[in-house]
Each structure stands twice: as C-alpha cells, then as structure tokens.
Design a protein around this motif. Structure first.
Motif, PDB file in Angstrom:
ATOM      1  N   LEU A  95     -37.973  -7.046 -31.130  1.00  0.00           N
ATOM      2  CA  LEU A  95     -39.181  -6.982 -30.311  1.00  0.00           C
ATOM      3  C   LEU A  95     -38.907  -6.419 -28.924  1.00  0.00           C
ATOM      4  O   LEU A  95     -39.716  -5.669 -28.366  1.00  0.00           O
ATOM      5  N   ASP A  96     -37.763  -6.787 -28.335  1.00  0.00           N
ATOM      6  CA  ASP A  96     -37.399  -6.284 -27.008  1.00  0.00           C
ATOM      7  C   ASP A  96     -36.157  -5.407 -27.036  1.00  0.00           C
ATOM      8  O   ASP A  96     -35.985  -4.554 -26.167  1.00  0.00           O
ATOM      9  N   GLY A  97     -35.285  -5.621 -28.031  1.00  0.00           N
ATOM     10  CA  GLY A  97     -34.045  -4.853 -28.079  1.00  0.00           C
ATOM     11  C   GLY A  97     -34.266  -3.376 -28.306  1.00  0.00           C
ATOM     12  O   GLY A  97     -33.715  -2.529 -27.584  1.00  0.00           O
ATOM     13  N   ARG A 104     -36.931   2.338 -22.662  1.00  0.00           N
ATOM     14  CA  ARG A 104     -36.381   2.174 -21.316  1.00  0.00           C
ATOM     15  C   ARG A 104     -35.048   2.909 -21.140  1.00  0.00           C
ATOM     16  O   ARG A 104     -34.504   2.942 -20.037  1.00  0.00           O
ATOM     17  N   GLY A 105     -34.496   3.445 -22.210  1.00  0.00           N
ATOM     18  CA  GLY A 105     -33.273   4.227 -22.111  1.00  0.00           C
ATOM     19  C   GLY A 105     -32.051   3.439 -21.675  1.00  0.00           C
ATOM     20  O   GLY A 105     -31.178   3.965 -20.973  1.00  0.00           O
ATOM     21  N   ARG A 106     -31.943   2.185 -22.135  1.00  0.00           N
ATOM     22  CA  ARG A 106     -30.800   1.343 -21.745  1.00  0.00           C
ATOM     23  C   ARG A 106     -30.148   0.719 -22.987  1.00  0.00           C
ATOM     24  O   ARG A 106     -30.072  -0.510 -23.107  1.00  0.00           O
ATOM     25  N   PRO A 295     -43.008  -7.719 -19.183  1.00  0.00           N
ATOM     26  CA  PRO A 295     -43.707  -8.364 -20.302  1.00  0.00           C
ATOM     27  C   PRO A 295     -42.826  -8.393 -21.547  1.00  0.00           C
ATOM     28  O   PRO A 295     -42.158  -7.408 -21.867  1.00  0.00           O
ATOM     29  N   LEU A 296     -42.826  -9.525 -22.244  1.00  0.00           N
ATOM     30  CA  LEU A 296     -42.066  -9.621 -23.481  1.00  0.00           C
ATOM     31  C   LEU A 296     -42.619  -8.633 -24.498  1.00  0.00           C
ATOM     32  O   LEU A 296     -43.818  -8.440 -24.612  1.00  0.00           O
ATOM     33  N   GLY A 297     -41.717  -8.017 -25.246  1.00  0.00           N
ATOM     34  CA  GLY A 297     -42.109  -7.025 -26.220  1.00  0.00           C
ATOM     35  C   GLY A 297     -42.036  -5.605 -25.709  1.00  0.00           C
ATOM     36  O   GLY A 297     -42.303  -4.654 -26.453  1.00  0.00           O
ATOM     37  N   THR A 298     -41.667  -5.434 -24.432  1.00  0.00           N
ATOM     38  CA  THR A 298     -41.590  -4.084 -23.847  1.00  0.00           C
ATOM     39  C   THR A 298     -40.161  -3.720 -23.455  1.00  0.00           C
ATOM     40  O   THR A 298     -39.955  -2.701 -22.788  1.00  0.00           O
ATOM     41  N   GLY A 299     -39.195  -4.524 -23.870  1.00  0.00           N
ATOM     42  CA  GLY A 299     -37.801  -4.261 -23.498  1.00  0.00           C
ATOM     43  C   GLY A 299     -37.292  -5.206 -22.426  1.00  0.00           C
ATOM     44  O   GLY A 299     -36.440  -4.835 -21.617  1.00  0.00           O
ATOM     45  N   GLU A 302     -35.084 -10.904 -20.753  1.00  0.00           N
ATOM     46  CA  GLU A 302     -35.316 -12.313 -21.083  1.00  0.00           C
ATOM     47  C   GLU A 302     -35.623 -12.516 -22.560  1.00  0.00           C
ATOM     48  O   GLU A 302     -35.227 -13.523 -23.150  1.00  0.00           O
ATOM     49  N   GLY A 303     -36.349 -11.569 -23.170  1.00  0.00           N
ATOM     50  CA  GLY A 303     -36.697 -11.694 -24.580  1.00  0.00           C
ATOM     51  C   GLY A 303     -35.473 -11.620 -25.475  1.00  0.00           C
ATOM     52  O   GLY A 303     -35.323 -12.411 -26.414  1.00  0.00           O
ATOM     53  N   ILE A 304     -34.584 -10.654 -25.194  1.00  0.00           N
ATOM     54  CA  ILE A 304     -33.347 -10.534 -25.981  1.00  0.00           C
ATOM     55  C   ILE A 304     -32.491 -11.774 -25.795  1.00  0.00           C
ATOM     56  O   ILE A 304     -31.951 -12.336 -26.759  1.00  0.00           O
ATOM     57  N   ALA A 305     -32.359 -12.225 -24.545  1.00  0.00           N
ATOM     58  CA  ALA A 305     -31.493 -13.374 -24.246  1.00  0.00           C
ATOM     59  C   ALA A 305     -31.984 -14.634 -24.943  1.00  0.00           C
ATOM     60  O   ALA A 305     -31.174 -15.405 -25.479  1.00  0.00           O
TER      61      ALA A 305
END
Length: 507
Positions: A95-97, A104-106, A295-299, A302-305
C-alpha cells in the motif's frame, strides 16, 4: 535476572560454528523464499524440513526458526519493487511501499524502511518473548472461539475505513472479499457453496493465486499501457547503499509506529490462528489513528513501518505458545511443532526445565537471525533496486512468468493460473475505477477465520448469541464487542452531526 542468565547460556549454545552456519543458511533461504510469490513461510519450512533430518535437534530448529523469521523480511522485497506481495503479510506493505519506490522515487529508502522496521519490531517481539514467554502463552489461552470471533469482527469492521478516502468503496470490496471467501465446502456441514457446478470451486478459491493476480498480474496489465515508456537504465548505478540510507527525520518518523506495532504484533502472534497477516493488518489500522506526515497509501514511511514491524513481531510472538504450551498459533508453527516432536522433544511448560539448552538456544538464535537477516537484506539493496531500471517491455514478461509460476506452484494445476488471470483482470478493473483491492484481499483472508470461530462459539454456547456480550463469562469478548459497536456507531454519529451542522449553517 534469571531469564537474562538463561538467555546468555542460550547464546553459548548458539555460538558454535555449526549453529551459526545453520542460522545464516536459514536467514538466506528465508529471504529468498519470502521474496518469491507463491511460496511463503509455511511451504518454505515444510519443503526444507527434510534437509534437517540429519542435524542435531537444536541446530535443525535454529535453521528452521531463522528461515521462518527471515521470511517476514523477504516478503517486502517483491511487494515494494514489483507490487507483488511475497506472502500474505506483505499485502499491507504494497500500500505504501510500491508508491514510495515508484511515485516518490525512493526505492532504496522504501527497502531500508521495511528492513529497519522489521528489525525493530522483531527485536521487540523477541525481547518480550524472552521475559514473558510463558505468561504470553497463558494470555493466548484466554482467547477461545468467542474471543477470537469478537476480535475478528473488530478487524473486519475496520477494513472498510482502512484504505482510501471513500469508506463506501471499502465496505463494498470488504463484502466482495467475504463473498469470495465463502466459495467452497462448508466447514461444518460439508455441503458445497457457490460452486455453480464447477468441480474445482468445491475446494474454494486458492488464496495465493488470487492475491498474485489481484495485485501482481493487475500491475502487469497496467504496465502494458506504458510498454513504450522510456526508463532511465542507469537508475540502479546511481543508487548505492549510502544513497539508500534514511535521513534522521525519516528515522524519527519510523520509530514510533514501529515500536507501537512491535508491541501490538507480539500479542497478536500469541493468539491462536491470528498470525503475521492479522498482525500486519492491525498494525496498519492502528497507525491510521495516529498522525502521519504523508497520507497513508501514498508512500508514507509510517505505513511501511507499522505493518513490517507488526508482522515480524507476530512471528516472534508465535513461538510463545509453541514452546511454553505446545500449541501452534499458525500453519508454519504447526510444521515446527511437528519437527520438534520428530526430534523427540515435547513442547510444553517442562520444556524450559528439561530441555533448557534447547529452548533458550532457540530464543537466542532468533536474536542472531534478526541481526544476520538485517545485514544481508541491507547489503543487497543496491542489487534489488536495479530491477526498477529494467525497461517496461522486458518487465512485463518477467513479472508475468513470476505470477504464473507462483500461481501454479500452490495448486500444481492450471486451476491456480486461471484464478490468477481472472483475479488480475478484476483487480485491474477495480484499480481503473479507483477501488483499492486491499479491503477485498484482507476480508478474503480473515473471513474463513471469522466463520470458523463463530461457528465454534455458537456450537459451544448451543446457539446463544448472548455469549458474545457476557461480561461475567467472557469479559474479553464482551469488551471487544463493545469496541465493535462503537466502531459501527462512530460514522453514523459523525454523519448526523455533520448534517445538523450543515442545516444550522444553512439557516
């Protein structure tokens, strides 16, 4: 202090050439197995169990424990780089990864975030296991079918509001996931449901081909639209380990959700049948209650962690009931239990007394496996992110091959491949209409657990629904049901207040 001394004795057992080598081998194999869609920790441990027949019991379980544990790391690799979850806990990581790696290019930072969060969550889980293993097992025993039903109801209710700004879409896809999960044989009566006369559907829809299709093959169809897109083929050359390091600000964003999810995930791992998938889902859901910089779901970091720390902590927590009570909390730990019994060991309260060297050696090996897996995972980041520099026209057949092999390997028939193709088309259509597939996949995972535990609860209570609100007999279940009703009522109350405020403003 006694536990610390016993743990130190466990490290003396682990730090032999044979045991360290077995731990390293398990860590490497776990990363590979976890990153390959369609295998997962259960199949990986089951397939490699015969390799340990000639090992000493301690050496064998150290290798399998490291493999199971490092599998949680590996699942995030394909989830972040290809949008294909390596295993079911990695669904939340996509979802974020994937947005962090592409939009986001990261990509390097996304992998670094996942690995560091896994390490933090795993360390918390193993530390809690060290000091409170038997006590955690006792807590897990208090969660019978009634309590698990209430917990899963809370989880299912949260799915609709978990992903996206439109809760209606989340609810629709949650219901679709429940409907798809109900296809197959009834678990109690044995009668077929929604099979439409198709023999293969009597066994239900296999999860791995379904998730590979809905997420991975749907991504292939999207890539076909961009097959002529020009990719910077030198991207992998510029991304080194140093270039993938997180900034101090990112680390500060990572630690709070990783610590929260690590503690929560450990307790989820102890619960029978919950597993790392439920831990990752609840960790991500809990993060929505806290502030995220993006926002969660956009990269979001916090979401990945949140989800990566939770699933690693849950994997560590699953060892508490396994060792202290001899009760497996998941399919993978059931295979580990079979291995223990095969080697003549009897898990239970006396294991820590009669086989102290073995029990504490295993716990100490989890610390070592956690560190070794982190170092290996971080070391191969520059190699992994070269995947993103592959031209799209070459990525399409490669990812398609991975999807087909992963789907076929779980069913050993073309049925799994057909399911994968169909779910891929459905996933693509949903994505084109701004419907996130995550609620559907999570409901598909949790619905069988909910049905099984609910049927058992009604059987034990002779069909009395009041068993779920009986504070005297089942205080945990009653408390969870209270939370369940609060979750149901909050959106309704918010809607009424918003409407009243709008009417007042209009007047």
């Amino acid at each position: 202090m006694e536990n610390i001394q016993l743990l130190l004795n466990g490290f003396t057992t682990v730090f032999t050439l044979q045991n360290v080598g077995a731990c390293l081998l398990g860590a490497v194999l776990g990363l590979i197995v976890g990153a390959m869609p369609g295998i997962g920790s259960l199949a990986g441990v089951a397939l490699l169990l015969p390799l340990t027949y000639k090992f000493e019991p301690t050496t064998a379980i150290i290798m399998l424990g490291a493999l199971y544990y490092s599998n949680m790391y590996g699942g995030s690799f394909s989830a972040i780089l290809l949008n294909i979850p390596g295993d079911s806990p990695a669904i939340m990581t996509t979802l974020d990864g994937y947005p962090m790696a592409t939009t986001r290019g990261r990509p390097g930072q996304a992998l670094f975030t996942a690995n560091m969060s896994s390490f933090v969550g795993g360390t918390i889980g193993i530390t809690i296991l060290t000091f409170t293993g038997p006590a955690l097992a006792d807590i897990g025993l208090n969660f019978g079918p009634t309590e698990m039903t209430a917990l899963l109801l809370v989880a299912m209710t949260s799915i609709g509001w978990l992903v996206g700004e439109n809760p209606t879409k989340g609810v629709v896809l949650t219901l679709l996931g429940i409907l798809l999960a109900s296809i197959g044989m009834d678990t109690v009566t044995g009668s077929p449901r929604y099979d439409f006369g198709i023999l293969q559907l009597m066994g239900g829809i296999p999860f791995i081909p379904f998730v590979i299709g809905a997420v991975g093959f749907a991504q292939v169809i999207k890539l076909m639209e961009d097959r002529d897109k020009v990719v910077d083929t030198k991207i992998g050359e510029h991304l080194t380990l140093r270039g993938s390091l997180l900034t101090f600000h990112d680390i500060c964003r990572l630690l709070p959700p990783a610590i929260r999810s690590g503690v929560m995930g450990t307790f989820v791992g102890v619960l029978p049948g919950a597993g790392a998938t439920t831990g990752a889902f609840l960790g991500y859901a809990m993060q929505r209650a806290f502030k995220s910089e993006e926002p969660l779901g956009t990269g979001a970091v916090e979401g990945i962690a949140a989800c990566e720390a939770a699933n690693n902590a849950a994997a560590a927590g699953a060892f508490a009931p396994l060792l202290a009570l001899g009760i497996p909390g998941s399919g993978t730990s059931a295979v580990l239990l079979g291995g223990l019994m095969m080697w003549g060991l009897s898990p239970g309260p006396m294991l820590f007394i009669n086989e102290a060297d073995f029990a504490w050696g295993l716990i100490a090996s989890l610390f070592l496996a956690n560190l070794l897996t982190l170092l290996i995972a971080l070391g191969i980041i520059p190699i992994l992110i070269r995947i993103l520099s592959v031209p799209v026209r070459f990525m399409i057949p490669c990812i398609t091959t991975i999807c087909v092999v992963g789907a076929y390997s779980t069913s050993n028939s073309m049925y799994g491949v057909i399911v994968m193709f169909i779910s891929g088309v459905i996933g693509y259509i949903l994505d084109k209409n701004q419907y996130s597939t995550a609620p559907m996949l999570l409901a598909f995972v949790l619905a069988p657990l909910l049905e099984s535990n609910m049927r058992k609860a009604f059987t034990v209570s002779q069909g009395n629904p009041l068993v779920f609100v009986d504070f005297a007999g089942h205080p945990i279940a009653a408390t969870l049901m209270l939370i369940f009703f609060v979750i149901l009522c909050v959106p309704i109350v918010k809607f009424i207040l918003r409407k009243a405020k709008a009417n007042k403003a209009a007047e």
